[in-house]
Design a protein around this motif. Structure first.
Motif, PDB file in Angstrom:
ATOM      1  N   UNK A  98      28.972 -24.212  20.113  1.00  0.00           N
ATOM      2  CA  UNK A  98      27.942 -23.339  19.526  1.00  0.00           C
ATOM      3  C   UNK A  98      26.524 -23.871  19.740  1.00  0.00           C
ATOM      4  N   UNK A  99      26.421 -25.012  20.413  1.00  0.00           N
ATOM      5  CA  UNK A  99      25.087 -25.543  20.681  1.00  0.00           C
ATOM      6  C   UNK A  99      24.498 -26.355  19.544  1.00  0.00           C
ATOM      7  N   UNK A 100      25.369 -26.876  18.685  1.00  0.00           N
ATOM      8  CA  UNK A 100      24.894 -27.784  17.626  1.00  0.00           C
ATOM      9  C   UNK A 100      24.728 -29.176  18.240  1.00  0.00           C
ATOM     10  N   UNK A 101      23.580 -29.768  18.056  1.00  0.00           N
ATOM     11  CA  UNK A 101      23.317 -31.102  18.592  1.00  0.00           C
ATOM     12  C   UNK A 101      23.930 -32.178  17.716  1.00  0.00           C
ATOM     13  N   UNK A 102      23.974 -33.376  18.281  1.00  0.00           N
ATOM     14  CA  UNK A 102      24.577 -34.515  17.586  1.00  0.00           C
ATOM     15  C   UNK A 102      23.634 -35.690  17.777  1.00  0.00           C
ATOM     16  N   UNK A 103      23.196 -36.268  16.677  1.00  0.00           N
ATOM     17  CA  UNK A 103      22.176 -37.319  16.771  1.00  0.00           C
ATOM     18  C   UNK A 103      22.494 -38.387  15.725  1.00  0.00           C
ATOM     19  N   UNK A 104      22.004 -39.597  15.912  1.00  0.00           N
ATOM     20  CA  UNK A 104      22.191 -40.634  14.888  1.00  0.00           C
ATOM     21  C   UNK A 104      20.888 -40.817  14.100  1.00  0.00           C
ATOM     22  N   UNK A 105      21.013 -41.434  12.939  1.00  0.00           N
ATOM     23  CA  UNK A 105      19.813 -41.684  12.136  1.00  0.00           C
ATOM     24  C   UNK A 105      18.874 -42.633  12.866  1.00  0.00           C
ATOM     25  N   UNK A 106      19.439 -43.580  13.610  1.00  0.00           N
ATOM     26  CA  UNK A 106      18.592 -44.521  14.360  1.00  0.00           C
ATOM     27  C   UNK A 106      17.765 -43.799  15.420  1.00  0.00           C
ATOM     28  N   UNK A 107      18.398 -42.844  16.110  1.00  0.00           N
ATOM     29  CA  UNK A 107      17.663 -42.047  17.113  1.00  0.00           C
ATOM     30  C   UNK A 107      16.536 -41.263  16.449  1.00  0.00           C
ATOM     31  N   UNK A 108      16.848 -40.663  15.308  1.00  0.00           N
ATOM     32  CA  UNK A 108      15.821 -39.878  14.603  1.00  0.00           C
ATOM     33  C   UNK A 108      14.664 -40.759  14.159  1.00  0.00           C
ATOM     34  N   UNK A 109      15.001 -41.912  13.597  1.00  0.00           N
ATOM     35  CA  UNK A 109      13.961 -42.801  13.045  1.00  0.00           C
ATOM     36  C   UNK A 109      13.098 -43.379  14.149  1.00  0.00           C
ATOM     37  N   UNK A 110      13.667 -43.482  15.370  1.00  0.00           N
ATOM     38  CA  UNK A 110      12.908 -44.033  16.489  1.00  0.00           C
ATOM     39  C   UNK A 110      12.084 -42.966  17.202  1.00  0.00           C
ATOM     40  N   UNK A 111      12.332 -41.692  16.874  1.00  0.00           N
ATOM     41  CA  UNK A 111      11.708 -40.611  17.661  1.00  0.00           C
ATOM     42  C   UNK A 111      10.298 -40.282  17.158  1.00  0.00           C
TER      43      UNK A 111
END
Ligand code: VGL
Ligand code: ZN
Length: 208
Positions: free
Chosen positions: A195-208
């Motif tokens: 369905x096009x739902x992305x998958x990300x980690x908290x570390x990726x988010x915090x670094x972005x």
């Protein structure tokens, strides 16, 4: 995070913590992760599973049935759950350690006795809206990040409905924990990826 993005914090309630009515293994581990990522978001919404004691999803309301069996209801198959998140009980409370003061809305779901609601957007009859999509759109939100409990039920159903309602959606995987009943976690990730739902980690988010 820009102002057209919201964090959707799903069912971080005592009922899904170790010792709760429908305990999710390691469920309490999501709380500090959610608190860390939440500081990135201007917009946040909580959901709260909020069942009457006679709710149709409780095996205790079906004599002779056991938790985790499936029954057929007017809207389709329903898993029977142990009694959890009964309105007004400690089991239904949001975790005390959540620190998300910018959250301005709590969507309560599973309130109707005869219909379950895993999704924050649509009840299980697939007809009754919670109003969340309209709320988010009215506030200019186009993208949602999801976290909470459980990955394979309320988080997944909410993410899929977010996509159906036209939002971008991504699940913060280490800010979730799963029930994983009969392969449900793998099935949920498959459906979300399709369905096009992305998958990300908290570390990726915090670094972005
Ligand atoms: C949930 C089963 C029943 C969830 C809620 O929050 O994932 N799962 N009620
Ligand atoms: Zn429930």
């Amino acid at each position: 995070m820009n102002s057209n993005t919201a964090l959707l914090i799903v069912d971080v309630q005592y009922g899904f913590m170790p010792g709760g009515g429908l305990a999710v293994a390691d469920g309490d581990a999501v709380v500090p992760v959610i608190n860390r990522v939440a500081s990135l978001f201007k917009n946040a919404v909580f959901t709260q599973d909020w069942h009457p004691a006679n709710h149709v999803s409780f095996s205790s309301n079906h004599p002779g049935r056991q938790p985790f069996e499936t029954i057929s209801l007017h809207y389709g198959e329903q898993i029977l759950w142990p009694t959890h998140c009964v309105q007004g009980t400690r089991d239904a409370d949001l975790h005390d350690d959540l620190l998300v003061p910018q959250a301005q809305l709590i969507i309560r779901k599973g309130f109707h006795r005869d219909v379950d609601s895993y999704s924050a957007f649509m009840e299980a009859d697939r007809k009754t809206s919670t109003g969340l999509a309209a709320y988010l759109k009215a506030r200019g939100i186009t993208s949602v990040y999801l976290c909470g409990l459980a990955t394979d039920y309320c988080v997944a159903w909410s993410a899929l409905d977010a996509r159906s309602a036209g939002f971008e959606a991504a699940v913060i995987e280490d800010a979730c924990r799963a029930i994983d009943l009969n392969g449900s976690l793998q099935k949920a990730w498959h459906a979300m990826t399709e369905a096009g739902v992305g998958r990300i980690t908290s570390a990726q988010l915090l670094a972005s």
